[in-house]
Motif scaffolding. Structure first.
Motif, PDB file in Angstrom:
ATOM      1  N   GLY A  64       0.871  -1.180   0.000  1.00 48.40           N
ATOM      2  CA  GLY A  64       0.000   0.000   0.000  1.00 48.40           C
ATOM      3  C   GLY A  64       0.901   1.220   0.000  1.00 48.40           C
ATOM      4  N   PRO A  65       0.946   1.963  -1.106  1.00 45.94           N
ATOM      5  CA  PRO A  65       1.950   3.028  -1.243  1.00 45.94           C
ATOM      6  C   PRO A  65       1.639   4.269  -0.415  1.00 45.94           C
ATOM      7  CG  PRO A  65       0.432   3.103  -3.085  1.00 45.94           C
ATOM      8  CD  PRO A  65       0.035   1.903  -2.260  1.00 45.94           C
ATOM      9  N   SER A  66       2.657   5.090  -0.213  1.00 50.15           N
ATOM     10  CA  SER A  66       2.397   6.443   0.283  1.00 50.15           C
ATOM     11  C   SER A  66       1.989   7.286  -0.928  1.00 50.15           C
ATOM     12  CB  SER A  66       3.634   7.005   0.993  1.00 50.15           C
ATOM     13  OG  SER A  66       4.742   7.062   0.129  1.00 50.15           O
ATOM     14  N   PRO A  67       1.327   8.433  -0.700  1.00 49.48           N
ATOM     15  CA  PRO A  67       0.843   9.231  -1.838  1.00 49.48           C
ATOM     16  C   PRO A  67       1.996   9.688  -2.742  1.00 49.48           C
ATOM     17  CG  PRO A  67      -0.139   9.984   0.223  1.00 49.48           C
ATOM     18  CD  PRO A  67       0.947   9.030   0.599  1.00 49.48           C
ATOM     19  N   LYS A  69       4.179  12.142  -4.915  1.00 52.09           N
ATOM     20  CA  LYS A  69       4.440  13.576  -5.035  1.00 52.09           C
ATOM     21  C   LYS A  69       4.205  13.976  -6.497  1.00 52.09           C
ATOM     22  CE  LYS A  69       7.446  14.898  -1.326  1.00 52.09           C
ATOM     23  NZ  LYS A  69       8.687  15.525  -0.885  1.00 52.09           N
ATOM     24  N   SER A  76       6.361   6.114  -1.883  1.00 53.20           N
ATOM     25  CA  SER A  76       7.172   4.984  -1.425  1.00 53.20           C
ATOM     26  C   SER A  76       6.347   3.707  -1.579  1.00 53.20           C
ATOM     27  CB  SER A  76       7.569   5.173   0.035  1.00 53.20           C
ATOM     28  OG  SER A  76       8.844   5.743   0.104  1.00 53.20           O
ATOM     29  N   ALA A  77       7.026   2.610  -1.949  1.00 55.48           N
ATOM     30  CA  ALA A  77       6.255   1.443  -2.403  1.00 55.48           C
ATOM     31  C   ALA A  77       6.935   0.124  -2.045  1.00 55.48           C
ATOM     32  CB  ALA A  77       6.029   1.554  -3.909  1.00 55.48           C
ATOM     33  N   GLY A 127      11.145  -1.742   3.779  1.00 55.32           N
ATOM     34  CA  GLY A 127      11.774  -0.507   4.233  1.00 55.32           C
ATOM     35  C   GLY A 127      12.684   0.125   3.208  1.00 55.32           C
ATOM     36  N   GLY A 129      11.270   1.476   0.408  1.00 55.00           N
ATOM     37  CA  GLY A 129      10.144   1.933  -0.409  1.00 55.00           C
ATOM     38  C   GLY A 129      10.477   3.043  -1.389  1.00 55.00           C
ATOM     39  N   ALA A 130      11.398   3.927  -1.012  1.00 53.19           N
ATOM     40  CA  ALA A 130      11.755   5.034  -1.907  1.00 53.19           C
ATOM     41  C   ALA A 130      12.509   4.476  -3.113  1.00 53.19           C
ATOM     42  CB  ALA A 130      12.596   6.064  -1.166  1.00 53.19           C
TER      43      ALA A 130
ATOM     44  N   TYR B  22      11.352  11.346   6.436  1.00 55.39           N
ATOM     45  CA  TYR B  22      12.259  11.498   5.296  1.00 55.39           C
ATOM     46  C   TYR B  22      13.706  11.139   5.644  1.00 55.39           C
ATOM     47  CZ  TYR B  22       8.584  14.593   3.333  1.00 55.39           C
ATOM     48  OH  TYR B  22       7.409  15.137   2.863  1.00 55.39           O
ATOM     49  N   LEU B  63      11.488  12.097   0.344  1.00 52.99           N
ATOM     50  CA  LEU B  63      10.483  11.057   0.147  1.00 52.99           C
ATOM     51  C   LEU B  63      10.366  10.240   1.430  1.00 52.99           C
ATOM     52  CD1 LEU B  63      11.756   9.679  -3.295  1.00 52.99           C
ATOM     53  CD2 LEU B  63       9.799  11.208  -2.943  1.00 52.99           C
ATOM     54  N   ALA B  64       9.230   9.589   1.599  1.00 53.84           N
ATOM     55  CA  ALA B  64       9.076   8.713   2.753  1.00 53.84           C
ATOM     56  C   ALA B  64      10.078   7.554   2.642  1.00 53.84           C
ATOM     57  CB  ALA B  64       7.657   8.173   2.816  1.00 53.84           C
ATOM     58  N   ILE B  65      10.833   7.319   3.701  1.00 51.96           N
ATOM     59  CA  ILE B  65      11.804   6.221   3.720  1.00 51.96           C
ATOM     60  C   ILE B  65      11.089   4.904   3.456  1.00 51.96           C
ATOM     61  CG2 ILE B  65      13.372   4.896   5.218  1.00 51.96           C
ATOM     62  CD1 ILE B  65      13.745   7.641   6.754  1.00 51.96           C
ATOM     63  N   CYS B  66       9.928   4.759   4.081  1.00 54.43           N
ATOM     64  CA  CYS B  66       9.113   3.550   3.937  1.00 54.43           C
ATOM     65  C   CYS B  66       7.676   3.993   3.679  1.00 54.43           C
ATOM     66  CB  CYS B  66       9.180   2.727   5.228  1.00 54.43           C
ATOM     67  SG  CYS B  66       8.153   1.230   5.207  1.00 54.43           S
ATOM     68  N   GLN B  67       6.958   3.224   2.847  1.00 55.99           N
ATOM     69  CA  GLN B  67       5.551   3.576   2.588  1.00 55.99           C
ATOM     70  C   GLN B  67       4.707   3.469   3.849  1.00 55.99           C
ATOM     71  OE1 GLN B  67       6.959   0.758   1.622  1.00 55.99           O
ATOM     72  NE2 GLN B  67       5.753  -0.580   2.953  1.00 55.99           N
ATOM     73  N   TYR B 105       2.992  14.110   1.949  1.00 56.58           N
ATOM     74  CA  TYR B 105       2.737  12.934   1.099  1.00 56.58           C
ATOM     75  C   TYR B 105       3.056  11.644   1.872  1.00 56.58           C
ATOM     76  CZ  TYR B 105       2.289  16.295  -2.659  1.00 56.58           C
ATOM     77  OH  TYR B 105       1.880  17.349  -3.433  1.00 56.58           O
ATOM     78  N   LEU B 106       2.591  11.605   3.102  1.00 54.29           N
ATOM     79  CA  LEU B 106       2.839  10.440   3.957  1.00 54.29           C
ATOM     80  C   LEU B 106       1.583   9.586   3.996  1.00 54.29           C
ATOM     81  CD1 LEU B 106       4.653  12.326   6.870  1.00 54.29           C
ATOM     82  CD2 LEU B 106       5.662  11.234   4.858  1.00 54.29           C
ATOM     83  N   ARG B 107       1.776   8.276   4.106  1.00 52.85           N
ATOM     84  CA  ARG B 107       0.617   7.380   4.080  1.00 52.85           C
ATOM     85  C   ARG B 107      -0.171   7.468   5.388  1.00 52.85           C
ATOM     86  NH1 ARG B 107       1.294   1.016   3.526  1.00 52.85           N
ATOM     87  NH2 ARG B 107       0.932   1.112   5.766  1.00 52.85           N
ATOM     88  N   LYS B 108      -1.489   7.494   5.238  1.00 47.93           N
ATOM     89  CA  LYS B 108      -2.352   7.524   6.415  1.00 47.93           C
ATOM     90  C   LYS B 108      -2.769   6.084   6.707  1.00 47.93           C
ATOM     91  CE  LYS B 108      -2.525  11.694   4.417  1.00 47.93           C
ATOM     92  NZ  LYS B 108      -1.850  11.922   3.098  1.00 47.93           N
TER      93      LYS B 108
END
Lengths: 191, 281
Positions: A64-67, A69, A76-77, A127, A129-130, B22, B63-67, B105-108
């Protein structure tokens, strides 16, 4: 280390040649689904309804990715823990699913189903994901939009890095890797 | 009495949520580098290289280090000579989480009802807030985005006193071994010994804020940390569970006095993306 280039969706020939410990780069189309989407898919099958995608030869990525940009295909995925999908996975393999990507151990019924239906379990690096997001060139929600990060997405991937954990012959990298580097407390001079 | 407006708290929380997601703390980056140098397995080494590259890229590109941007755990140390003005303190923290996760842009990842409907709150609130009242007129805020994969591997053992030191060792090893590849090793192992059930877990979680490689100031506890570190890395789990000599980056233990009948032990595992960020207002 040597890597094997494979295409997704998979086919039987590819699946047959993969062994636990192989490092692969996946190019093609894969689909995301995690806890909530799995629950919904299996409930649909229980009711005799059609799934939102044909699973034959497909690969599901537990993610489940982060949004994203602006200007990015996806945020991140990286993979989520696969064990939570164990109760659903054999059912989806029976529908034709050929590959799963996640992280962490699978239980015996899943490994047995992998042998029975000739499906492979890959791990992606949890971990990272980026880094992994750079191999995803396109992402579109195709079902269960209301689930947000947990919606089913169609991903186009190029050289997506993964490691074969469980092959169709019963090979298990987690067990083999651990056994290779394990040192007993006695050898360390401890009780 | 010093007055602090809640707006400042909201702004700080929003900023810290993004920075924490980040950018890894320097001690964690150094520990990953050290792990890379010592890891014996080729695939383990390659994995660590990718983790380091991921962390560098996330920081450089914001960017987020991890989703999995975590449940937002927030530690507040509120000086007893501070008057929080302009609204509720916890409302301000949650507003900061809401703004930070959206803007960053972080996952909720929070769902409202935990055991049936599980509908996402869509803003990562509520935060999990721990508050200490301390001397002084400052407010310290620590943001810890805690991923679900490692948190799910937490264990509580209500040991009896006769189990002693060996009982602690056996239980921690059991928790780490059963967690295996799930919590994204190399992990930091947080251990809380003593207090009550909830106190032990609080100690375990909070011990993860200690710098990797620093030891407890009590020599007997430090000795136990060192022994557990050796034993855990001898399990062979390795980076991401692919097999290797680095399963843990560190073991942090904190203790608290206990009831005459009890020896609570809590284990809280932290993935390699050991994110946290602090600010003092």
């Amino acid at each position: 280390m040597e890597t094997i280039n494979i295409k997704a969706p998979l086919n039987e020939t590819t699946v047959e040649k993969l062994r636990a410990g192989d490092q692969v780069l996946i190019t093609g189309v894969i689909y995301t689904a995690r806890d909530a989407a799995h629950k919904r898919m299996v409930e649909a099958l229980d009711k005799g309804e059609k799934l939102p995608l044909d699973l034959k030869n497909q690969v599901i990525y537990y993610m489940g990715p982060s949004p994203a940009k602006p200007g990015h295909a996806i945020g991140s995925a990286g993979p989520t823990t696969s064990g939570r999908m164990d109760v659903y996975a054999p059912r989806l393999m029976a529908e034709g699913l050929k590959g799963m990507i996640g992280k962490g151990d699978r239980q015996s019924p899943v490994k047995d189903a992998m042998k029975k239906y000739k499906a492979v379990y890959f791990a992606a690096i949890g971990g990272a994901g980026a880094l992994i997001s750079k191999t995803i060139t396109k992402a579109d929600v195709i079902a269960y939009d209301d689930l947000g990060a947990e919606a089913i997405r169609r991903l186009e991937v190029k050289d997506f890095p993964a490691t074969v954990i469980n092959d169709i012959y019963g090979g298990d990298l987690y067990q083999e890797g651990k056994a290779k580097y394990r040192v007993s407390p006695e050898k360390l001079g401890l009780k | 009495m010093r007055e602090l407006n809640v707006k400042e708290i909201t702004e700080a929380v929003a900023r810290l949520c993004q920075e924490a997601n980040y950018s890894l703390p320097e001690d964690v980056m150094a520990a990953l580098q050290q792990a890379l140098a010592s890891e014996q397995s080729p695939i383990g080494k390659q994995t660590l290289e990718q983790l380091i590259e991921n962390a560098r890229m996330a920081k450089a590109e914001q960017l987020a280090i991890c989703q999995d941007c975590g449940a937002t755990v927030v530690y507040l140390e509120v000086g007893q000579d501070v008057h929080i003005a302009g609204g509720g303190l916890y409302d301000a923290v949650n507003e900061g989480v809401r703004l930070g996760y959206e803007a960053g842009y972080l996952r909720k990842s929070m769902v409202k009802q935990p055991f049936s409907s599980r509908v996402n709150t869509k803003d990562n609130t509520p935060a999990i807030i721990h508050t200490d009242i301390v001397p002084g007129d400052k407010v310290k805020i620590t943001i810890v985005p805690k991923g679900g994969g490692s948190e799910n591997m937490s264990r509580l053992f209500m040991l009896t006193p006769s189990k002693g030191r060996q009982g602690i060792i056996d239980s921690v090893i059991k928790a780490v071994e059963e967690a295996g590849s799930n919590p994204c090793p190399p992990i930091i192992v947080g251990v809380g010994i003593g207090g009550t059930a909830e106190k032990a877990m609080e100690l375990a979680k909070k011990s993860l804020l200690r710098k990797v490689g620093d030891h407890n100031s009590d020599p007997e506890v430090a000795d136990l940390e060192k022994e557990l570190f050796i034993r855990i890395n001898a399990l062979g789990i390795g980076p991401q569970g692919y097999g290797g000599t680095v399963t843990a980056l560190g073991v942090n233990i904190d203790t608290f006095p206990a009831h005459i009948a009890s020896m609570p032990l809590a284990v809280n595992l932290q993935c390699h993306a050991a994110r946290h960020k602090e600010a003092v207002l």
